[in-house]
Design an enzyme around this catalytic site. Structure first.
Site, PDB file in Angstrom:
ATOM      1  N   ARG A  16      41.444 -59.039  55.403  1.00 28.34           N
ATOM      2  CA  ARG A  16      41.858 -60.208  56.369  1.00 28.34           C
ATOM      3  C   ARG A  16      40.407 -60.761  56.766  1.00 28.34           C
ATOM      4  O   ARG A  16      39.548 -60.050  56.923  1.00 28.34           O
ATOM      5  CB  ARG A  16      42.340 -59.706  57.267  1.00 28.34           C
ATOM      6  CG  ARG A  16      44.030 -59.228  57.356  1.00 28.34           C
ATOM      7  CD  ARG A  16      44.555 -59.178  58.573  1.00 28.34           C
ATOM      8  NE  ARG A  16      45.831 -58.412  58.551  1.00 28.34           N
ATOM      9  CZ  ARG A  16      45.902 -57.261  59.177  1.00 28.34           C
ATOM     10  NH1 ARG A  16      45.218 -56.458  59.808  1.00 28.34           N
ATOM     11  NH2 ARG A  16      47.221 -56.623  58.957  1.00 28.34           N
TER      12      ARG A  16
ATOM     13  N   HIS B 272      38.776 -49.580  66.892  1.00 31.56           N
ATOM     14  CA  HIS B 272      39.814 -49.055  65.617  1.00 31.56           C
ATOM     15  C   HIS B 272      39.312 -49.697  64.430  1.00 31.56           C
ATOM     16  O   HIS B 272      39.597 -50.714  64.070  1.00 31.56           O
ATOM     17  CB  HIS B 272      41.211 -49.452  66.090  1.00 31.56           C
ATOM     18  CG  HIS B 272      42.148 -48.903  65.145  1.00 31.56           C
ATOM     19  ND1 HIS B 272      43.141 -47.860  65.561  1.00 31.56           N
ATOM     20  CD2 HIS B 272      42.325 -49.247  63.869  1.00 31.56           C
ATOM     21  CE1 HIS B 272      43.879 -47.559  64.307  1.00 31.56           C
ATOM     22  NE2 HIS B 272      43.601 -48.511  63.446  1.00 31.56           N
ATOM     23  N   LEU B 273      38.429 -49.078  63.552  1.00 29.35           N
ATOM     24  CA  LEU B 273      38.123 -49.721  62.436  1.00 29.35           C
ATOM     25  C   LEU B 273      38.739 -48.798  61.122  1.00 29.35           C
ATOM     26  O   LEU B 273      38.314 -47.903  60.858  1.00 29.35           O
ATOM     27  CB  LEU B 273      36.442 -49.406  62.482  1.00 29.35           C
ATOM     28  CG  LEU B 273      35.643 -49.739  63.756  1.00 29.35           C
ATOM     29  CD1 LEU B 273      34.199 -49.829  63.501  1.00 29.35           C
ATOM     30  CD2 LEU B 273      36.094 -51.357  63.915  1.00 29.35           C
TER      31      LEU B 273
ATOM     32  N   HIS C 147      47.285 -52.346  67.488  1.00 32.88           N
ATOM     33  CA  HIS C 147      46.699 -51.352  67.660  1.00 32.88           C
ATOM     34  C   HIS C 147      46.677 -50.839  69.035  1.00 32.88           C
ATOM     35  O   HIS C 147      45.913 -49.934  69.346  1.00 32.88           O
ATOM     36  CB  HIS C 147      45.424 -51.200  67.174  1.00 32.88           C
ATOM     37  CG  HIS C 147      45.174 -51.718  65.585  1.00 32.88           C
ATOM     38  ND1 HIS C 147      44.012 -52.365  65.265  1.00 32.88           N
ATOM     39  CD2 HIS C 147      45.953 -51.370  64.720  1.00 32.88           C
ATOM     40  CE1 HIS C 147      44.066 -52.548  63.723  1.00 32.88           C
ATOM     41  NE2 HIS C 147      45.280 -51.693  63.370  1.00 32.88           N
TER      42      HIS C 147
ATOM     43  N   ASN D 241      58.077 -44.505  61.805  1.00 35.68           N
ATOM     44  CA  ASN D 241      57.093 -45.754  61.667  1.00 35.68           C
ATOM     45  C   ASN D 241      57.715 -46.313  60.243  1.00 35.68           C
ATOM     46  O   ASN D 241      57.369 -46.041  59.229  1.00 35.68           O
ATOM     47  CB  ASN D 241      55.842 -45.352  61.555  1.00 35.68           C
ATOM     48  CG  ASN D 241      54.814 -46.760  61.397  1.00 35.68           C
ATOM     49  OD1 ASN D 241      55.428 -47.634  61.171  1.00 35.68           O
ATOM     50  ND2 ASN D 241      53.663 -46.381  61.527  1.00 35.68           N
TER      51      ASN D 241
ATOM     52  N   GLU E 238      48.280 -41.889  66.521  1.00 38.10           N
ATOM     53  CA  GLU E 238      49.461 -42.681  67.169  1.00 38.10           C
ATOM     54  C   GLU E 238      51.056 -41.803  67.296  1.00 38.10           C
ATOM     55  O   GLU E 238      51.387 -42.282  68.028  1.00 38.10           O
ATOM     56  CB  GLU E 238      49.574 -44.026  66.477  1.00 38.10           C
ATOM     57  CG  GLU E 238      48.386 -44.758  66.518  1.00 38.10           C
ATOM     58  CD  GLU E 238      48.306 -45.786  65.459  1.00 38.10           C
ATOM     59  OE1 GLU E 238      48.353 -47.088  65.520  1.00 38.10           O
ATOM     60  OE2 GLU E 238      47.694 -45.512  64.283  1.00 38.10           O
TER      61      GLU E 238
ATOM     62  N   ARG F  92      57.914 -46.500  66.274  1.00 33.52           N
ATOM     63  CA  ARG F  92      56.672 -47.666  66.496  1.00 33.52           C
ATOM     64  C   ARG F  92      57.378 -48.889  66.230  1.00 33.52           C
ATOM     65  O   ARG F  92      58.115 -49.114  65.185  1.00 33.52           O
ATOM     66  CB  ARG F  92      55.775 -47.244  65.454  1.00 33.52           C
ATOM     67  CG  ARG F  92      54.618 -48.225  65.314  1.00 33.52           C
ATOM     68  CD  ARG F  92      53.607 -48.053  64.467  1.00 33.52           C
ATOM     69  NE  ARG F  92      52.739 -48.965  64.292  1.00 33.52           N
ATOM     70  CZ  ARG F  92      52.220 -49.905  63.471  1.00 33.52           C
ATOM     71  NH1 ARG F  92      52.788 -49.796  62.281  1.00 33.52           N
ATOM     72  NH2 ARG F  92      51.337 -50.773  63.644  1.00 33.52           N
TER      73      ARG F  92
ATOM     74  N   ARG G 290      34.739 -47.061  51.295  1.00 31.91           N
ATOM     75  CA  ARG G 290      34.121 -46.061  50.553  1.00 31.91           C
ATOM     76  C   ARG G 290      33.426 -46.754  49.140  1.00 31.91           C
ATOM     77  O   ARG G 290      32.227 -46.440  48.517  1.00 31.91           O
ATOM     78  CB  ARG G 290      34.878 -44.961  49.959  1.00 31.91           C
ATOM     79  CG  ARG G 290      35.238 -44.035  51.107  1.00 31.91           C
ATOM     80  CD  ARG G 290      36.471 -43.114  50.899  1.00 31.91           C
ATOM     81  NE  ARG G 290      37.870 -44.021  50.977  1.00 31.91           N
ATOM     82  CZ  ARG G 290      38.902 -43.566  51.128  1.00 31.91           C
ATOM     83  NH1 ARG G 290      39.026 -42.069  51.228  1.00 31.91           N
ATOM     84  NH2 ARG G 290      40.229 -44.418  51.035  1.00 31.91           N
TER      85      ARG G 290
HETATM   86  P1  AMP Z   1      43.126 -46.288  57.958  1.00 25.86           P
HETATM   87  O1  AMP Z   1      43.579 -47.882  58.003  1.00 25.86           O
HETATM   88  O2  AMP Z   1      42.694 -46.130  59.389  1.00 25.86           O
HETATM   89  O3  AMP Z   1      43.880 -45.770  57.203  1.00 25.86           O
HETATM   90  O4  AMP Z   1      41.692 -46.543  57.147  1.00 25.86           O
HETATM   91  C1  AMP Z   1      41.625 -46.600  55.973  1.00 25.86           C
HETATM   92  C2  AMP Z   1      39.986 -47.310  55.395  1.00 25.86           C
HETATM   93  O5  AMP Z   1      39.220 -46.246  55.942  1.00 25.86           O
HETATM   94  C3  AMP Z   1      39.918 -47.215  53.827  1.00 25.86           C
HETATM   95  O6  AMP Z   1      40.422 -48.478  53.189  1.00 25.86           O
HETATM   96  C4  AMP Z   1      38.429 -46.864  53.814  1.00 25.86           C
HETATM   97  O7  AMP Z   1      38.037 -48.095  53.823  1.00 25.86           O
HETATM   98  C5  AMP Z   1      38.011 -46.338  55.158  1.00 25.86           C
HETATM   99  N1  AMP Z   1      37.394 -44.977  54.865  1.00 25.86           N
HETATM  100  C6  AMP Z   1      37.966 -43.666  54.553  1.00 25.86           C
HETATM  101  N2  AMP Z   1      37.283 -42.714  54.356  1.00 25.86           N
HETATM  102  C7  AMP Z   1      36.051 -43.314  54.467  1.00 25.86           C
HETATM  103  C8  AMP Z   1      34.720 -42.831  54.338  1.00 25.86           C
HETATM  104  N3  AMP Z   1      34.570 -41.355  53.848  1.00 25.86           N
HETATM  105  N4  AMP Z   1      33.499 -43.540  54.376  1.00 25.86           N
HETATM  106  C9  AMP Z   1      33.953 -45.115  54.463  1.00 25.86           C
HETATM  107  N5  AMP Z   1      35.176 -45.472  54.822  1.00 25.86           N
HETATM  108  C10 AMP Z   1      36.199 -44.630  54.730  1.00 25.86           C
END
Ligand code: AMP
Length: 399
Positions: free
Chosen positions: A240, A207-208, A179, A7, A383, A90, A284
């Site tokens: 964003r 996908h959050l 995604h 990637n 992925e 990717r 977090r």
């Molecule tokens: P990703 O883009 O899928 O890697 O997600 C990253 C985001 O997941 C981080 O910026 C955090 O906002 C969120 N995240 C990770 N761990 C936690 C957690 N324990 N509680 C809330 N949000 C989290």
């Protein structure tokens, strides 16, 4: 079969060497600061981690470092490059041309290049990654797996924007969605977990993560998704804005004297939950600040959750019902409180969250009550595994 998944970003390169059949990950790692000074973090399964500055003037040098460390006598996991059967890349944007993953040849490279105007930051980096692998491993079959391909099944009524039709025919302006690899992976896993054929399920995948999107997966196919022409559309995200009234752009140019480029930059990098809260783009930090009484952090969380809730409702409407909702990616996998807030009020769709089951992180789980008519699931996305599976499938078919 051992597949190397790549990637490539503009100054970084993530990799994973894995067996898609056994799902065993042999090693993964990240090259960063390519073209500057260079840093490699290599994590071989069951062995010591290698984490050091390594000179990487370009992507080709980075790939060479990756192949060297993969064969290293202490940090390595293979004896020779012959053990790598194929490489899966990717690729962010496949436009309308790529509706599936494909084996890379000259024609495919021309197609990926033709999509550069649609993804000016991402596709060039992906191309550099592919070319670097071609130079270093000219005989390995390579496959491109597109972020957009899964959404190519959307019907015209879902992907067309209500703008002059010639913007679509002449300038390719339409909803593409992103995604896709993640939405496809978690929807397939959801069907397996529910022990039901995907062909009879209507699933909303959420996908959050730092980037966020939802997808309406009807009978295994994407029929609508929240991201659009770019990943900027749809939900608010870390930085964003998500979908906003297009007239705001010009209004802010007038009111604040910004150039339109600057407004675009603010909408991409200084908006979302960071923009509302002024605290952080990381959920977090937001949850911690909200707990301490920071109202804007709470507002950012509430705005995000409210919009995800609405997307689940509209996806259910688009599919004529919903059998399952799936949470994935950083926030979706790790935040029980955000999942609970999102699902609040969706009981009317037969989606009833079990607070105890929802108290889970990092592993596949069903979060709904035993007697909930429909299911709520949490599925860590993967992925790399999806890309490796696609690569293995195409390489086997070509033999
Ligand atoms: P990703 O883009 O899928 O890697 O997600 C990253 C985001 O997941 C981080 O910026 C955090 O906002 C969120 N995240 C990770 N761990 C936690 C957690 N324990 N509680 C809330 N949000 C989290």
């Amino acid at each position: 079969m051992k597949i190397l998944v790549i990637n490539a970003g503009s100054s970084s390169l993530k990799y994973q060497l894995l067996d898609p059949d056994t799902q065993e990950v042999l090693a993964k790692g990240l090259c960063e600061r390519i073209g500057l000074d260079g840093h490699l973090k290599h994590t071989p399964t069951g062995k010591d981690v290698y984490d050091a500055d390594v000179d990487m003037p370009d992507h080709e040098a980075a790939i060479k470092e990756v192949l060297t460390i993969l064969q290293h006598n202490h940090y390595g996991v293979i004896k020779s490059m012959n053990e790598i059967d194929a490489v899966g890349h990717r690729v962010v944007h496949g436009g309308e041309e790529f509706t599936h993953s494909v084996i890379i040849d000259n024609k495919v490279m021309r197609g990926i290049r033709a999509c550069i105007p649609l993804a000016p930051l991402h596709n060039p980096a992906n191309i550099v990654g592919i070319e670097a692998c071609e130079d270093v491993m000219p005989d390995k079959p390579m496959v491109a797996v597109f972020d957009t391909a899964f959404h190519q099944t959307m019907p015209p009524k879902a992907y067309i924007y209500a703008v002059p039709y010639r913007w679509y025919t002449e300038n390719k302006v339409r909803r593409y969605g992103f995604h896709g690899t993640s939405h496809q992976y978690v929807s397939e896993r959801a069907a397996a977990m529910l022990n039901r054929p995907i062909e009879e399920l209507r699933i909303v995948t959420c996908h959050l993560g730092n980037g966020a999107s939802t997808c309406a997966v009807k009978f295994g196919k994407s029929i609508d998704t929240s991201m659009g022409f770019t990943p900027q559309d749809g939900l608010p995200m870390g930085t964003r804005s998500g979908a906003i009234d297009a007239a705001i752009m010009d209004y802010i140019v007038d009111q604040r004297g910004y150039s339109s480029k600057r407004v675009e930059n603010v909408l991409n990098k200084e908006s979302g939950v960071l923009g509302i809260s002024g605290v952080s783009s990381d959920f977090r930090d937001l949850e911690a600040a909200a707990k301490e009484g920071n109202d804007r952090a709470q507002l950012a969380i509430d705005n995000f959750c409210y919009k995800v809730t609405k997307r689940i409702g509209s996806s259910a409407a688009a599919m004529g019902g919903v059998d399952a909702v799936v949470f994935t990616a950083g926030v979706g996998e790790n935040s029980p409180s955000l999942r609970a807030e999102i699902m609040e009020g969706l009981e009317f769709l037969g989606l009833v969250m079990d607070p105890e089951k929802n108290n889970v992180r990092g592993k596949e789980a069903i979060l709904s009550t035993d007697d909930s008519p429909n299911a709520i699931l949490m599925i860590p996305t993967n992925e790399e595994l999806m890309i490796a599976k696609e690569t293995a499938r195409l390489v086997r078919e070509a033999k």
